[in-house]
Design a protein around this motif. Structure first.
Motif, PDB file in Angstrom:
ATOM      1  N   TYR A  33      26.346 -11.739 -23.734  1.00 51.66           N
ATOM      2  CA  TYR A  33      25.854 -13.002 -24.262  1.00 51.66           C
ATOM      3  C   TYR A  33      26.875 -14.099 -24.047  1.00 51.66           C
ATOM      4  O   TYR A  33      28.082 -13.849 -24.059  1.00 51.66           O
TER       5      TYR A  33
ATOM      6  N   PRO B 246      23.908 -17.402 -29.580  1.00 51.14           N
ATOM      7  CA  PRO B 246      24.182 -16.665 -28.338  1.00 51.14           C
ATOM      8  C   PRO B 246      22.973 -16.664 -27.403  1.00 51.14           C
ATOM      9  O   PRO B 246      21.831 -16.548 -27.851  1.00 51.14           O
TER      10      PRO B 246
ATOM     11  N   TYR C 184      16.802   2.959 -36.405  1.00 52.01           N
ATOM     12  CA  TYR C 184      16.678   1.647 -35.772  1.00 52.01           C
ATOM     13  C   TYR C 184      17.606   1.525 -34.569  1.00 52.01           C
ATOM     14  O   TYR C 184      18.674   2.128 -34.530  1.00 52.01           O
TER      15      TYR C 184
ATOM     16  N   LEU D 240      21.922  -3.927 -32.234  1.00 52.11           N
ATOM     17  CA  LEU D 240      22.952  -4.407 -31.323  1.00 52.11           C
ATOM     18  C   LEU D 240      24.222  -4.692 -32.105  1.00 52.11           C
ATOM     19  O   LEU D 240      24.199  -5.481 -33.059  1.00 52.11           O
TER      20      LEU D 240
ATOM     21  N   MET E 179      10.920  -6.621 -34.552  1.00 54.15           N
ATOM     22  CA  MET E 179      12.095  -6.493 -35.401  1.00 54.15           C
ATOM     23  C   MET E 179      12.793  -7.845 -35.547  1.00 54.15           C
ATOM     24  O   MET E 179      12.849  -8.632 -34.616  1.00 54.15           O
TER      25      MET E 179
ATOM     26  N   PHE F  46      16.489  -9.483 -37.332  1.00 55.62           N
ATOM     27  CA  PHE F  46      17.816  -9.133 -37.821  1.00 55.62           C
ATOM     28  C   PHE F  46      18.533 -10.390 -38.311  1.00 55.62           C
ATOM     29  O   PHE F  46      18.286 -11.485 -37.823  1.00 55.62           O
TER      30      PHE F  46
ATOM     31  N   TYR G  51      22.483 -11.833 -38.769  1.00 57.30           N
ATOM     32  CA  TYR G  51      23.893 -11.665 -38.448  1.00 57.30           C
ATOM     33  C   TYR G  51      24.705 -12.743 -39.148  1.00 57.30           C
ATOM     34  O   TYR G  51      24.210 -13.842 -39.416  1.00 57.30           O
TER      35      TYR G  51
ATOM     36  N   LEU H  37      26.387  -7.637 -37.957  1.00 58.53           N
ATOM     37  CA  LEU H  37      25.035  -7.411 -38.430  1.00 58.53           C
ATOM     38  C   LEU H  37      25.027  -7.248 -39.944  1.00 58.53           C
ATOM     39  O   LEU H  37      25.766  -6.415 -40.490  1.00 58.53           O
TER      40      LEU H  37
ATOM     41  N   ASN I 199      12.776  -5.809 -42.577  1.00 57.03           N
ATOM     42  CA  ASN I 199      11.587  -4.981 -42.361  1.00 57.03           C
ATOM     43  C   ASN I 199      10.355  -5.683 -42.933  1.00 57.03           C
ATOM     44  O   ASN I 199      10.381  -6.150 -44.073  1.00 57.03           O
TER      45      ASN I 199
ATOM     46  N   THR J 208      17.061  -3.172 -44.460  1.00 59.29           N
ATOM     47  CA  THR J 208      18.038  -2.107 -44.268  1.00 59.29           C
ATOM     48  C   THR J 208      19.399  -2.747 -44.033  1.00 59.29           C
ATOM     49  O   THR J 208      19.601  -3.414 -43.013  1.00 59.29           O
TER      50      THR J 208
ATOM     51  N   LEU K 277      22.896 -16.169 -38.524  1.00 54.10           N
ATOM     52  CA  LEU K 277      22.013 -16.189 -37.364  1.00 54.10           C
ATOM     53  C   LEU K 277      20.855 -15.219 -37.554  1.00 54.10           C
ATOM     54  O   LEU K 277      21.054 -14.054 -37.897  1.00 54.10           O
TER      55      LEU K 277
ATOM     56  N   LYS L 257      13.546  -9.237 -31.768  1.00 55.16           N
ATOM     57  CA  LYS L 257      13.438  -8.362 -30.616  1.00 55.16           C
ATOM     58  C   LYS L 257      11.976  -8.009 -30.416  1.00 55.16           C
ATOM     59  O   LYS L 257      11.256  -7.756 -31.376  1.00 55.16           O
TER      60      LYS L 257
ATOM     61  N   LEU M 199      18.201  -9.157 -27.761  1.00 57.31           N
ATOM     62  CA  LEU M 199      17.917  -9.933 -28.955  1.00 57.31           C
ATOM     63  C   LEU M 199      17.887 -11.408 -28.580  1.00 57.31           C
ATOM     64  O   LEU M 199      18.693 -11.857 -27.771  1.00 57.31           O
ATOM     65  N   PHE M 200      16.956 -12.121 -29.194  1.00 52.06           N
ATOM     66  CA  PHE M 200      16.919 -13.569 -29.056  1.00 52.06           C
ATOM     67  C   PHE M 200      17.442 -14.169 -30.350  1.00 52.06           C
ATOM     68  O   PHE M 200      17.138 -13.675 -31.441  1.00 52.06           O
ATOM     69  N   PHE M 201      18.219 -15.223 -30.220  1.00 48.08           N
ATOM     70  CA  PHE M 201      18.850 -15.825 -31.387  1.00 48.08           C
ATOM     71  C   PHE M 201      18.362 -17.245 -31.616  1.00 48.08           C
ATOM     72  O   PHE M 201      18.075 -17.982 -30.671  1.00 48.08           O
ATOM     73  N   GLY M 202      18.349 -17.592 -32.900  1.00 41.37           N
ATOM     74  CA  GLY M 202      18.182 -18.983 -33.261  1.00 41.37           C
ATOM     75  C   GLY M 202      19.514 -19.711 -33.101  1.00 41.37           C
ATOM     76  O   GLY M 202      20.518 -19.128 -32.704  1.00 41.37           O
TER      77      GLY M 202
END
Lengths: 114, 114
Positions: free
Chosen positions: A36, A44, A99, A102, B31, B33, B35, B45, B50, B56, B92, B96, B103-106
């Protein structure tokens, strides 16, 4: 900016040179890796990925090399440009607790000088 | 890729208060996530959000401090509770599409706690 990369190791290169950014990963069972790029003030951005059944993958101006024997990943950027200045993170896929997650490495700041 | 929008983009908060960050994705994703990126550091992370059930959490993060909701496939919230200056970070949201993949991030939410 938000001091992204302030405490990270820095790689300084001249514009037009090739850059090599290295990453050591932790889990020998990791099966998927991503590089990234994070510019100041942004999230990222995906650069390139590689699965563990490959040792090299090429994109536009970028190449990722994977050495599973020593758990090492590298990102090569050809003809580095000022717009490549950013923080670069490697990430490895962990399957844990049901799960795929990353997990990010420490990061390297790339500074490109004219 | 799914486009991720986070609100607020930045905020300055007082010690002891709580703040909820919203994450909206423009398409249904499997999914999501959350961060944390502390100043000058890599991404850590916090938890997997969920849909319709409790998140989780990773080691070192607990629900009382970082309650997370995910009422549907396109929306999640992260609350940072009883904030202290040590909580000053970029938070962040990421998503996915498939199990193993990028992973795509904002753009992140930049919190400063005074």
């Amino acid at each position: 900016g938000e001091n992204v990369g302030l405490h990270l190791p820095t790689l300084s290169v001249q514009e037009g040179d090739n850059s090599i950014i290295n990453c050591a990963y932790s889990n020998s069972a990791s099966d998927y890796f991503i590089w990234y790029k994070q510019e100041s003030g942004k999230g990222p951005q995906f650069i390139i990925d590689i699965r563990s059944n490959m040792d090299k993958r090429q994109g536009q101006r970028v190449t990722v090399l994977l050495n599973k024997t020593v758990k090492h990943l590298s990102l090569q950027i050809a003809a580095t440009q000022p717009g490549d200045s950013a923080v670069y993170f490697c990430a490895e896929n962990h399957f844990s607790g049901g799960y795929n997650k990353l997990i990010f490495g420490a990061g390297t700041r790339l500074a490109v000088h004219p | 890729s799914a486009v991720i929008s986070q609100k607020p983009s930045r905020d300055i908060c007082q010690r002891g208060t709580s703040l909820t960050i919203q994450c909206q994705v423009d398409s249904q994703v499997t999914m999501m996530f959350w961060y944390r990126q502390q100043p000058g550091q890599s991404l850590t992370l916090i938890a997997t959000a969920n849909q319709g059930s409790e998140a989780t959490y990773e080691s070192g993060f607990v629900i009382d401090k970082f309650p997370i909701s995910r009422p549907n496939l396109t929306f999640s919230t992260l609350t940072v509770s009883n904030m202290s200056p040590e909580d000053s970070s970029i938070y962040l949201c990421s998503d996915k599409i498939t199990g193993i993949g990028e992973l795509f991030f904002g753009e992140g939410s930049r919190l400063t706690v005074l």
